[in-house]
Design an enzyme around this catalytic site. Sequence first.
Site, mmCIF file in Angstrom:
data_model
loop_
_atom_site.group_PDB
_atom_site.id
_atom_site.type_symbol
_atom_site.label_atom_id
_atom_site.label_comp_id
_atom_site.label_asym_id
_atom_site.label_seq_id
_atom_site.Cartn_x
_atom_site.Cartn_y
_atom_site.Cartn_z
ATOM 1 N N TYR A 250 48.315 7.366 125.011
ATOM 2 C CA TYR A 250 48.684 8.673 125.601
ATOM 3 C C TYR A 250 49.040 8.521 127.078
ATOM 4 O O TYR A 250 50.086 8.995 127.530
ATOM 5 C CB TYR A 250 47.514 9.638 125.422
ATOM 6 C CG TYR A 250 47.776 11.026 125.963
ATOM 7 C CD1 TYR A 250 48.648 11.885 125.297
ATOM 8 C CD2 TYR A 250 47.164 11.476 127.135
ATOM 9 C CE1 TYR A 250 48.905 13.160 125.783
ATOM 10 C CE2 TYR A 250 47.418 12.741 127.629
ATOM 11 C CZ TYR A 250 48.281 13.578 126.943
ATOM 12 O OH TYR A 250 48.532 14.837 127.439
HETATM 13 N N1 LIG Z 1 45.603 20.233 126.717
HETATM 14 C C1 LIG Z 1 45.523 19.421 127.725
HETATM 15 O O1 LIG Z 1 44.447 19.164 128.254
HETATM 16 C C2 LIG Z 1 46.765 18.789 128.283
HETATM 17 C C3 LIG Z 1 46.658 18.175 129.518
HETATM 18 C C4 LIG Z 1 47.784 17.575 130.070
HETATM 19 C C5 LIG Z 1 48.971 17.620 129.376
HETATM 20 N N2 LIG Z 1 49.065 18.213 128.166
HETATM 21 C C6 LIG Z 1 50.368 18.202 127.488
HETATM 22 O O2 LIG Z 1 50.756 19.516 127.167
HETATM 23 C C7 LIG Z 1 51.643 19.506 126.060
HETATM 24 C C8 LIG Z 1 51.194 20.552 125.043
HETATM 25 O O3 LIG Z 1 49.944 20.199 124.523
HETATM 26 P P1 LIG Z 1 48.822 21.258 124.172
HETATM 27 O O4 LIG Z 1 47.625 20.935 124.973
HETATM 28 O O5 LIG Z 1 49.350 22.617 124.197
HETATM 29 O O6 LIG Z 1 48.458 20.781 122.676
HETATM 30 P P2 LIG Z 1 48.770 21.427 121.246
HETATM 31 O O7 LIG Z 1 48.195 22.794 121.180
HETATM 32 O O8 LIG Z 1 48.316 20.432 120.250
HETATM 33 O O9 LIG Z 1 50.357 21.560 121.230
HETATM 34 C C9 LIG Z 1 51.202 20.476 120.966
HETATM 35 C C10 LIG Z 1 52.504 21.051 120.471
HETATM 36 O O10 LIG Z 1 53.440 19.986 120.299
HETATM 37 C C11 LIG Z 1 54.043 20.176 119.036
HETATM 38 N N3 LIG Z 1 54.605 18.950 118.474
HETATM 39 C C12 LIG Z 1 53.975 17.838 118.057
HETATM 40 N N4 LIG Z 1 54.857 16.944 117.577
HETATM 41 C C13 LIG Z 1 56.078 17.526 117.687
HETATM 42 C C14 LIG Z 1 57.393 17.131 117.348
HETATM 43 N N5 LIG Z 1 57.654 15.942 116.785
HETATM 44 N N6 LIG Z 1 58.413 17.996 117.594
HETATM 45 C C15 LIG Z 1 58.183 19.197 118.151
HETATM 46 N N7 LIG Z 1 56.946 19.649 118.467
HETATM 47 C C16 LIG Z 1 55.921 18.809 118.241
HETATM 48 C C17 LIG Z 1 52.955 20.726 118.165
HETATM 49 O O11 LIG Z 1 53.527 21.319 117.014
HETATM 50 P P3 LIG Z 1 52.808 21.246 115.565
HETATM 51 O O12 LIG Z 1 51.799 22.367 115.593
HETATM 52 O O13 LIG Z 1 53.918 21.489 114.622
HETATM 53 O O14 LIG Z 1 52.173 19.919 115.419
HETATM 54 C C18 LIG Z 1 52.336 21.720 119.135
HETATM 55 O O15 LIG Z 1 53.075 22.906 119.131
HETATM 56 C C19 LIG Z 1 51.632 18.086 125.531
HETATM 57 O O16 LIG Z 1 52.783 17.414 125.989
HETATM 58 C C20 LIG Z 1 50.395 17.486 126.160
HETATM 59 O O17 LIG Z 1 50.517 16.095 126.321
HETATM 60 C C21 LIG Z 1 47.979 18.810 127.609
#
Ligand SMILES: NC(=O)c1ccc[n+]([C@@H]2O[C@H](COP(=O)([O-])OP(=O)(O)OC[C@H]3O[C@@H](n4cnc5c(N)ncnc54)[C@H](OP(=O)(O)O)[C@@H]3O)[C@@H](O)[C@H]2O)c1
Length: 431
Positions: A250
């Site tokens: 990651y």
């Molecule tokens: N949460 C944290 O602490 C955190 C911190 C730093 C950065 N981030 C970043 O924030 C972003 C969003 O994450 P989140 O925390 O909101 O997690 P999340 O709720 O798991 O959301 C991830 C999203 O990405 C989608 N996704 C996965 N594979 C995909 C693909 N091949 N094509 C299109 N969409 C896809 C998922 O869709 P499905 O439901 O269809 O799988 C989901 O809508 C990510 O890039 C993550 O790395 C998160």
Amino acid sequence: MLQHLNDIPPIDLPPILQRYTYTTYAFLIYFLVTVWRRFFQRPPPPPPPPPHSRSQRSPSPPPPPPPPPHHHRPIRPLHLFLVTCTLLLDSICVHTYPVLSSGAIVITGASSGIGRAACISLAKDFKQYQIYAGVRSDKDAESIRNERITNLIPIHLDVTNPQQIQAAVETIVDSQQPLVALVNNAGVAIHDAPIELVDLKRWRFLYDVNVFGLVQTTQHFLPLLRLHQGRVINIGSIAGDISQPMWSPYASSKHAVEAITDSLRVEMRQFGISVSLIKPGEIKTNLYNAMQGNKEHHGGTDTDEWNIEQAYANSMKRCRPTTTTETRELYSEGLKNSLEFIHHCAITTDNGEVPSVVMTNHAITHAITSPTPRTRYVFGGGAAVWPANLILPDKITDVLHHWLFNLDGWKVFHQQWGKPLFKILNAVFYW
Ligand SMILES: NC(=O)c1ccc[n+]([C@@H]2O[C@H](COP(=O)([O-])OP(=O)(O)OC[C@H]3O[C@@H](n4cnc5c(N)ncnc54)[C@H](OP(=O)(O)O)[C@@H]3O)[C@@H](O)[C@H]2O)c1
């Protein structure tokens, strides 16, 4: 309604001051120093009188005149030089971008978490924008429709599928609206094992979404963005700077997003396309449930029955098949600590310890609507570690990370005395 400390919006400068960022900071520092000197700095004590002796009968010399008050002092050349330098820096470096008053915004990965929250908040706050929420399944599209917000439209967009990306581009072209912004948010996180044990198939899959998916989507949308000087907003992570043990797939993907964003920003400068990187620390979303290997991570998880031994066994099943049990055992303690951390983030309530998506909403909105968007938005508890990580030598940060993640030092900030401090850091740190 502000429910938690971290719901407080970040303090932002008014637009005119944003244009003169460095000059503003210079004046602010100068003003504070002047106030401090005028009101709080005591004048130096008068020099002691010369010793009284009979032989020296001559009258003592008159005392030196008092220094003029600060507001009567002439402007020093050094001050003029500093103000000129900051004005020059501002006019060369601070770029102002047009803010499109209407148009389309595309957000990938909008089925849950950061992406979904950003779609809803933008659609509610900016009726002049049509928000296209990228989802992968009919069920998620239906759930977006169920929000019943007229300017929120689901589109099927898997970032690993070029046909779907092209179809999304055509949808925007057909809508005959300018593309205001592309928010590259879709991302996955696998958290399994140390580098020696990770199965490369899983690692490649992660790069396909987090890195090549982001690049491919951007490539397809750039011609549209160029037409009206739209913007690109990439969701990176604090893991783009800080690579902790057991998170290398990651963290390395987010390091790549960091580098890609930096190159793209300069490449797009000539076209007037702003490129911003949003780097949250931990944010309360489904990401941590997904990291635990829960496929069905949209609510209804089995996190209550979570047990460390089972989680560890599941992780081992996903490891590189050729590694021996003895090798796996070498990492068991560190891996269990790390799994506990993930589990804690997955189950912790939205109480400020792990900030809510309100923070990411603010950053995404600013990056889309400000005439001077930031190049980076760093916030959350991890942001407090960020400058330390940049400044401190590796040997010191290695000890810190070893304590935090191999020796469960994280518990100090999530479960023990450091918890209130961590909540404040989460709320306050917004760089
Ligand atoms: N949460 C944290 O602490 C955190 C911190 C730093 C950065 N981030 C970043 O924030 C972003 C969003 O994450 P989140 O925390 O909101 O997690 P999340 O709720 O798991 O959301 C991830 C999203 O990405 C989608 N996704 C996965 N594979 C995909 C693909 N091949 N094509 C299109 N969409 C896809 C998922 O869709 P499905 O439901 O269809 O799988 C989901 O809508 C990510 O890039 C993550 O790395 C998160």
